[in-house]
Enzyme design. Structure first.
Site, PDB file in Angstrom:
ATOM      1  N   SER A   8       0.853  -1.195   0.000  1.00  0.00           N
ATOM      2  CA  SER A   8       0.000   0.000   0.000  1.00  0.00           C
ATOM      3  C   SER A   8       0.880   1.233   0.000  1.00  0.00           C
ATOM      4  CB  SER A   8      -0.884   0.013   1.249  1.00  0.00           C
ATOM      5  OG  SER A   8      -1.410   1.318   1.415  1.00  0.00           O
ATOM      6  N   ASP A  35      -4.851   3.453  -1.725  1.00  0.00           N
ATOM      7  CA  ASP A  35      -5.924   3.716  -0.773  1.00  0.00           C
ATOM      8  C   ASP A  35      -6.514   5.100  -1.017  1.00  0.00           C
ATOM      9  OD1 ASP A  35      -6.050   1.385   0.957  1.00  0.00           O
ATOM     10  OD2 ASP A  35      -3.994   1.904   1.521  1.00  0.00           O
ATOM     11  N   MET A  37      -9.213   7.794  -0.141  1.00  0.00           N
ATOM     12  CA  MET A  37     -10.079   8.112   1.009  1.00  0.00           C
ATOM     13  C   MET A  37     -10.712   9.479   0.820  1.00  0.00           C
ATOM     14  SD  MET A  37      -7.537   7.038   4.089  1.00  0.00           S
ATOM     15  CE  MET A  37      -6.730   5.442   4.145  1.00  0.00           C
ATOM     16  N   HIS A  66      -8.271   0.751  -3.955  1.00  0.00           N
ATOM     17  CA  HIS A  66      -9.200   0.507  -2.844  1.00  0.00           C
ATOM     18  C   HIS A  66      -9.938   1.809  -2.555  1.00  0.00           C
ATOM     19  CE1 HIS A  66      -9.535  -0.553   1.753  1.00  0.00           C
ATOM     20  NE2 HIS A  66     -10.711  -0.497   1.153  1.00  0.00           N
ATOM     21  N   MET A 137     -11.182  -6.363   5.561  1.00  0.00           N
ATOM     22  CA  MET A 137     -10.460  -5.332   6.309  1.00  0.00           C
ATOM     23  C   MET A 137     -10.116  -5.874   7.685  1.00  0.00           C
ATOM     24  SD  MET A 137     -10.130  -2.978   4.165  1.00  0.00           S
ATOM     25  CE  MET A 137      -9.209  -1.918   5.291  1.00  0.00           C
ATOM     26  N   ASP A 175      -6.375  -6.629   4.500  1.00  0.00           N
ATOM     27  CA  ASP A 175      -5.851  -5.271   4.438  1.00  0.00           C
ATOM     28  C   ASP A 175      -5.852  -4.625   5.822  1.00  0.00           C
ATOM     29  OD1 ASP A 175      -4.977  -2.832   3.591  1.00  0.00           O
ATOM     30  OD2 ASP A 175      -6.815  -2.280   2.525  1.00  0.00           O
TER      31      ASP A 175
END
Ligand code: DX5
Ligand code: ZN
Length: 222
Positions: A8, A35, A37, A66, A137, A175
């Site tokens: 990641s 990632d 967000m 993601h 997760m 993850d």
């Protein structure tokens, strides 16, 4: 079982992302986890399509995106154009999960669904035949560097057993909080897509050594 390590980049040096990716690739990495967000679905903001696009021009690796974003269906075209190879959306963030999964597939990308720690695996019963990846997760999403929540490994065991009983070749990702100490338990539980941020990019910035140590434990399962 074909097992993949997907670092990641959230834990990489944001001032030197291209360099960190290159170092991981030189250690044999061919997949990276992005990632995204939105500050709403999760209490943090990271980066979006422009960063992915910029790195796309520097790497031929598989880009696994993601989306920790409310209603991620709004951004599938953007992510595709930025160079995503797969898009993983949260079950909890999609009002019409079936539609969103179909949108991802129609865009020609691999489709994944992520589950927060408290969301049961059974919520995916109907959609499972349509997804390539389920991402369990193992932390509450929003931040790197957290501790793995042990009960999430039970969810991986359940999902692996059920998908095998159904004759499905499902990729099961994990993850959050995966490190050298817990990697063997994670693999034994049945995960075959390993996301790791801090464990790859942080300890002393020894990216090559960290990748090698993790891949060694994955040896024979890759
Ligand atoms: C959490 C992210 C994870 C995380 C992984 O919201 O989805 O990908 O950054 O980082 P580590 O391995 O540091 O937990
Ligand atoms: Zn992630």
């Amino acid at each position: 079982m074909n097992c993949t390590l997907s670092p990641s980049i959230l834990a990489a040096d944001f001032a030197n992302l291209a360099e960190d990716i290159k170092r991981a690739e030189q250690a044999g990495i061919d997949c990276f986890h992005f990632d995204v967000m939105d500050g709403s679905f999760v209490p943090n903001i990271s980066f979006g399509a422009p960063v992915i696009k910029a790195l796309r021009s520097r790497s031929h690796a598989f880009f696994d995106v993601h989306m920790m974003v409310e209603e991620p269906g709004r951004y599938i075209e953007d992510m595709k154009n930025a160079g995503a190879d797969s898009i993983t959306v949260h079950q909890e963030a999609c009002r019409h999960l079936d539609r969103t999964i179909h949108q991802i597939r129609e865009a020609g990308l691999k489709a994944g669904v992520a589950l927060n720690p408290a969301t049961p695996v059974s919520t995916l019963d109907c959609i499972l035949p349509m997804v390539d990846l389920v991402l369990i997760m193992s932390v509450n999403p929003g931040f790197g560097g957290q501790k793995l929540i042990p009960y999430t490994l039970d969810k991986i065991r359940t999902l692996r057993r059920e998908s095998e009983e159904a004759g499905m070749d499902l990729t099961i990702g994990i993850d959050g909080g995966v490190n050298l100490q817990n990697l063997t338990s994670v693999l034994d539980a049945g995960a075959d897509f390993i996301i790791a941020g801090s464990a790859v990019f942080q300890p002393n910035n020894k990216i090559e050594e960290n990748v090698n140590a993790m891949r060694k434990l994955m040896g024979g399962r890759e």
